[in-house]
Scaffold this active site. Structure first.
Site, mmCIF file in Angstrom:
data_model
loop_
_atom_site.group_PDB
_atom_site.id
_atom_site.type_symbol
_atom_site.label_atom_id
_atom_site.label_comp_id
_atom_site.label_asym_id
_atom_site.label_seq_id
_atom_site.Cartn_x
_atom_site.Cartn_y
_atom_site.Cartn_z
ATOM 1 C CB ILE A 94 5.306 22.376 -37.533
ATOM 2 C CG1 ILE A 94 4.360 21.648 -36.581
ATOM 3 C CG2 ILE A 94 6.599 21.592 -37.721
ATOM 4 C CD1 ILE A 94 3.897 20.301 -37.058
ATOM 5 C CG HIS A 111 3.753 20.604 -25.210
ATOM 6 N ND1 HIS A 111 3.144 20.767 -26.430
ATOM 7 C CD2 HIS A 111 3.351 19.396 -24.739
ATOM 8 C CE1 HIS A 111 2.405 19.696 -26.689
ATOM 9 N NE2 HIS A 111 2.515 18.852 -25.685
#
Ligand code: GRF
Length: 198
Positions: A94, A111
């Site tokens: 992240i 994604h």
């Protein structure tokens, strides 16, 4: 003018390879200048080298949880290659707001779900448990919201009654390899309107 592209990976790098191969096409508006992995063992590093693209490792573990220091080091290494566009391709860290802000409007991610459905992990298992009739993948701009930036493209696949998370992931991955290069080609020319394919 050719846009310079850097790609961040953590693993096998099949999306990265698809992006690099697509940029070799005649008249492509972008060129790959660097592949960086946070994982020294990432199989994608060899795939990038095989394709003649410079690679680097910035191992997050050596920063012992100091995410800001890791991101500073990553940013510094990227700057050396002076990319215009940063593509996340199976990059499993992240990124915090200061890093994201530095690449605002220039950073893409792929994604494996039809966002806004299923941000985060285990996307295929979640789609199957929900009984969804279709799954897919999304390329989006990266903002500080996890898997939440503006959508640049989506590709859909039908879910089969005998699908497992692995079989569904494999079919979605094939679509990722088509979608991400298409979106990058457009993005490198400044085209940000979303594309939808099946
Ligand atoms: C892909 O499914 C991507 O969507 C997800 O992680 C996987 C990476 O695969 N973020 P690869 O490293 O590109 O082969």
């Amino acid at each position: 003018m050719t846009e310079r592209v850097a790609i961040l990976i953590s693993g096998g790098g099949s999306n990265m390879a698809a992006l690099i191969d697509s940029m070799a096409e005649e008249g492509h508006p972008a060129e790959p200048v660097l592949v960086v992995s946070n994982n020294p063992e990432a199989g994608g590093l060899e795939k990038a080298r095989d394709r003649g693209v410079e690679t680097a490792v910035v191992d997050h573990r050596t920063f012992h949880g100091d995410r800001a220091a890791f991101e500073d080091a990553l940013h510094e290494r990227l700057e050396e290659a002076a990319p215009d566009i940063l593509c996340l391709a199976g990059f499993m860290r992240i990124l915090d707001e200061p890093f994201v802000a530095r690449w605002d409007g220039r950073m893409l991610n792929i994604h494996p779900s039809l966002l806004p459905k299923y941000p985060g992990l285990d996307t295929h298992g979640r789609a199957l448990r929900a009984g969804d009739a279709e799954a897919g993948c999304t390329v989006h701009e990266v903002t500080s919201e996890l898997d939440g930036g503006p959508i640049l493209g989506q590709a859909r696949v039908p879910v089969r009654s005998d699908d497992t998370p692995d079989t569904l992931a494999a079919r979605v991955l094939e679509k990722e390899h088509i979608l991400y290069p298409r979106v990058l080609r457009r993005f490198a020319k400044g085209e940000k309107s979303p594309i939808f394919c099946s």
